[in-house]
Motif scaffolding. Structure first.
Motif, PDB file in Angstrom:
ATOM      1  N   TYR A   1       0.712  -1.186   0.505  1.00  0.00           N
ATOM      2  CA  TYR A   1      -0.033   0.080   0.302  1.00  0.00           C
ATOM      3  C   TYR A   1       1.183   1.314   0.511  1.00  0.00           C
ATOM      4  CZ  TYR A   1      -4.121  -2.870   1.539  1.00  0.00           C
ATOM      5  OH  TYR A   1      -4.593  -3.820   1.258  1.00  0.00           O
ATOM      6  N   TYR A   2       0.053   2.112  -0.501  1.00  0.00           N
ATOM      7  CA  TYR A   2       0.552   3.828  -0.987  1.00  0.00           C
ATOM      8  C   TYR A   2       0.969   4.344   0.821  1.00  0.00           C
ATOM      9  CZ  TYR A   2       2.096   8.845  -2.577  1.00  0.00           C
ATOM     10  OH  TYR A   2       2.311   9.866  -2.600  1.00  0.00           O
ATOM     11  N   ASN A   3       0.012   4.163   1.515  1.00  0.00           N
ATOM     12  CA  ASN A   3      -0.640   5.155   2.839  1.00  0.00           C
ATOM     13  C   ASN A   3      -0.314   3.772   4.318  1.00  0.00           C
ATOM     14  OD1 ASN A   3      -0.884   7.331   1.401  1.00  0.00           O
ATOM     15  ND2 ASN A   3      -3.275   7.358   1.392  1.00  0.00           N
ATOM     16  N   SER A   4       0.228   3.989   5.234  1.00  0.00           N
ATOM     17  CA  SER A   4       0.155   3.422   6.803  1.00  0.00           C
ATOM     18  C   SER A   4      -1.531   2.767   6.752  1.00  0.00           C
ATOM     19  CB  SER A   4       0.008   4.193   7.253  1.00  0.00           C
ATOM     20  OG  SER A   4       2.078   4.423   7.078  1.00  0.00           O
ATOM     21  N   GLY A   5      -1.525   1.515   7.916  1.00  0.00           N
ATOM     22  CA  GLY A   5      -2.863   1.398   7.769  1.00  0.00           C
ATOM     23  C   GLY A   5      -3.246   0.996   6.310  1.00  0.00           C
TER      24      GLY A   5
END
Length: 313
Positions: free
Chosen positions: A107-111
């Motif tokens: 994923y590009y973002n955390s979470g």
């Protein structure tokens, strides 16, 4: 629509597309998979490499991780020999090797949020242009690639649609109504009569609905998608919805167009002449819909004039 030719796009203004940037660090990573992390890509592990083409130092994992951390000594780092050794892996990886038996999603973002790239079991490839040096979390999926099917049916609208953002090199899951509202103004002229826009809204919705139900397509890196965001499918540009086109979508949202009980793959092109030999009861002329609306015809009459044997319900 692979065979669609002359289009209206030259008449329509392009919209600025904004890209959501990577999110902030959520929390210090917990060492759930640290025990097996030895800088060697063993069977059963997912491994990042600092450089493209699986060069440089590597970092190996046996499970999902929702945030990598950004500072030593609490971050997850590259452990193998070579360039990048000791650096935190967040936003630093360029390629990966999935030696596990599950699909791993980066994923590009955390979470586990934002754009993503799927690595099937055994996949050994570079991160795509969106994810290269922009990796913030990864997830071992329960089974094969998820999101390849829809919750819609021939009688129930899909909730979302997977849109391949071709120039951005990523796949976005988009709310289906939002998708339709941001396609229509790029395929029909918003100043056209309301009944023409309603006919267009039905065609745009049906085309997306059909592919949400039937698509088995994947990108070169293995991500599922239903439609592309360009003229290969329908032109989708976030943030371009207008008052007139959105009203047309709302007015026709609860109407479905079927043939023999199945959602019609509604094709369209600029004019009947442009459609050429493809005018077979499956294509609608965009300019023709405008002209018929100017003559006082309703959108249902317009649709039935172009698409044969359809049922509007």
């Amino acid at each position: 629509m692979s065979r669609r030719i002359t289009r209206l796009l030259s008449r329509l203004a392009s919209a600025t597309i904004s890209i959501v940037l990577g999110g902030a660090v959520l929390a210090t990573a917990t060492p759930a998979s640290a025990a097996a992390r030895d800088g060697i890509c063993d069977s059963g592990e997912f491994c990042y490499y600092y450089n493209s083409d699986h060069a440089g130092s590597l970092s190996d994992f046996t499970g999902s991780l929702d945030d990598y951390g950004t500072t030593q000594p609490s971050c997850y780092d590259f452990k193998g020999a070579g360039a990048g050794k000791g650096l935190c892996i967040k936003n630093e990886a360029a390629s990966a090797w999935n030696r596990s038996t599950k699909t791993v999603r980066v994923y590009y973002n955390s979470g586990y949020a934002g754009s993503y790239q799927d690595f099937a079991p055994g996949a050994k490839t570079n991160l795509n242009t969106t994810l290269k040096n922009q990796n913030a979390s990864h997830e071992f999926l329960a089974s094969g690639p998820t999101g390849c099917t829809t919750d819609g049916t021939h009688s129930k609208l899909p909730t979302t649609i997977l849109v391949y953002r071709v120039s951005l090199g990523r796949v976005d899951r988009v709310d289906f109504k939002t998708y339709v509202k941001n396609v229509l103004p790029n395929e029909w002229v918003p100043s056209w009569p309301a009944e023409s826009l309603k006919a267009g809204a039905m065609a745009v919705k049906n085309f997306g609905w059909y592919w949400a139900l039937t698509s088995t397509r994947k990108t070169s890196w293995g991500a599922c998608y239903d439609v592309k965001d360009n003229t290969d499918s329908q032109v989708y540009k976030p943030g371009t919805a207008t008052t007139a086109t959105s009203a047309a979508v709302d007015a026709t949202w609860n109407t479905r167009m079927t043939r023999d009980g199945k959602i019609l793959e509604a094709h369209y092109c600029s004019t009947t002449t442009a459609c050429g030999a493809w005018v077979s009861g499956d294509w609608m002329s965009q300019y023709g819909s405008r002209d018929k609306a100017d003559q006082g015809q309703s959108h249902t009459t317009i649709l039935k004039a172009y698409y044969t044997r359809i049922v509007l319900s």
